[in-house]
Design a protein around this motif. Structure first.
Motif, short mmCIF file in Angstrom:
data_model
loop_
_atom_site.label_atom_id
_atom_site.label_comp_id
_atom_site.label_asym_id
_atom_site.label_seq_id
_atom_site.Cartn_x
_atom_site.Cartn_y
_atom_site.Cartn_z
N ALA A 53 9.64 0.08 1.35
CA ALA A 53 8.34 -0.17 1.98
C ALA A 53 8.23 -1.62 2.47
N ASP A 54 8.72 -2.54 1.67
CA ASP A 54 8.68 -3.95 2.07
C ASP A 54 9.55 -4.21 3.29
N TYR A 55 10.71 -3.58 3.35
CA TYR A 55 11.56 -3.76 4.52
C TYR A 55 10.87 -3.21 5.78
N MET A 56 10.16 -2.10 5.63
CA MET A 56 9.41 -1.57 6.77
C MET A 56 8.32 -2.56 7.20
N GLY A 57 7.67 -3.19 6.23
CA GLY A 57 6.67 -4.20 6.55
C GLY A 57 7.28 -5.39 7.28
N SER A 102 0.83 -1.21 0.00
CA SER A 102 0.00 0.00 0.00
C SER A 102 0.86 1.25 0.00
N ALA A 103 1.94 1.22 0.78
CA ALA A 103 2.83 2.38 0.83
C ALA A 103 3.52 2.60 -0.52
N ALA A 104 3.88 1.50 -1.19
CA ALA A 104 4.52 1.62 -2.49
C ALA A 104 3.55 2.22 -3.51
N ALA A 105 2.27 1.86 -3.39
CA ALA A 105 1.26 2.38 -4.31
C ALA A 105 1.10 3.89 -4.15
N LYS A 106 1.47 4.42 -2.99
CA LYS A 106 1.35 5.86 -2.73
C LYS A 106 2.65 6.61 -3.01
#
Length: 256
Positions: A84-88, A73-77
């Motif tokens: 973003a994936d590392y944060m996830g 979702s963050a990447a989409a924004k």
């Protein structure tokens, strides 16, 4: 008071699985909140896991991070997808530590292993050590996904289930199996008792991502989809009795 999922309950048969991986979403830990972790909910899930361990099943877990941060979702924004994936992945570590706390509060020895080394707070992922932990009756929680961006926690769960030699991957969801559509939105959605891996892929049923389903198919590991919020539900599906959808081959029940 005896929990309904207790192995001493005469209505619950002995488990037909020896070692399983339980995959739950981060959202399953939110309870009635809009985000974050509700410890009462985490402790309720922990009691389900405790009953499974007491019955003799070796258990490992993978928990998503969507209750804290969603990389896709963050990447989409506009955020960089890898970052973003590392944060996830870091969100999954927080959930793993919360579940470890919940389990150990009720006396279940637990180890967290992270695919991204952070030795101050948990062990690094080491396959043979994880297997040894489970053989000793400890629950192992695998955190930080696969350690790589662009892979979901579903894929991480499938990978760890294969590496651990699990008899099945249990997917704890918000509903009691796999449906043709979201039954909470569409009352006419069809529920399936059993499915083949290829049916899941061909019908695009969104149970797990395609990479995870394919990995389970290649290793002949069934996926059992059940309602994580059903009290005692995990014990029942471990015994082959509960309401669930089995993707792949359902194990044979003991004679008699």
């Amino acid at each position: 008071m005896t929990d309904s999922s207790s192995p001493t309950d005469p209505e619950v048969a002995k488990p037909v699985y020896k070692r399983v991986l339980l995959k739950i979403s981060g959202e399953a830990l939110m309870g009635g909140q809009q985000y974050g972790i509700e410890m009462d909910t985490a402790e309720r899930v922990a009691r389900e896991v405790s009953a499974a361990v007491t019955s003799g099943v070796e258990v490992c877990l993978v928990i998503g991070g969507g209750n804290i941060f969603r990389g896709l979702s963050a990447a989409a924004k506009g955020m960089d997808r890898a970052a973003a994936d590392y944060m996830g992945m870091l969100a999954t570590v927080m959930n793993a530590l919360a579940m470890q706390t919940a389990l150990e509060r009720i006396g279940v020895p637990t180890r967290v292993q992270s695919a991204i080394p952070m030795t101050t707070i948990c062990e690094p992922y080491i396959r043979r050590r994880a297997i040894r932990h489970m053989e000793k009756g400890r629950v192992v929680i695998f955190a930080a996904g696969t350690g790589n961006p662009f892979f979901t926690t579903d894929t991480a769960a499938a990978l760890r289930a294969a590496e651990m030699g699990c008899d099945a991957l249990f997917k704890g969801t918000q509903v009691d199996g796999v449906y043709s559509d979201d039954p909470r939105k569409n009352p006419d959605a069809e529920r399936y008792d059993t499915l083949d891996y290829l049916e899941v892929l061909a019908r695009d049923l969104k149970v797990m991502d395609a990479a995870a389903v394919t990995l389970m198919r290649e290793n002949a590991i069934p996926i059992v989809v059940f309602n994580i919020h059903d009290k005692g539900g995990l014990a029942r599906v471990l015994a082959g009795q509960g309401r669930a959808t089995v993707i792949g081959k359902r194990p044979e029940l003991p004679a008699g």
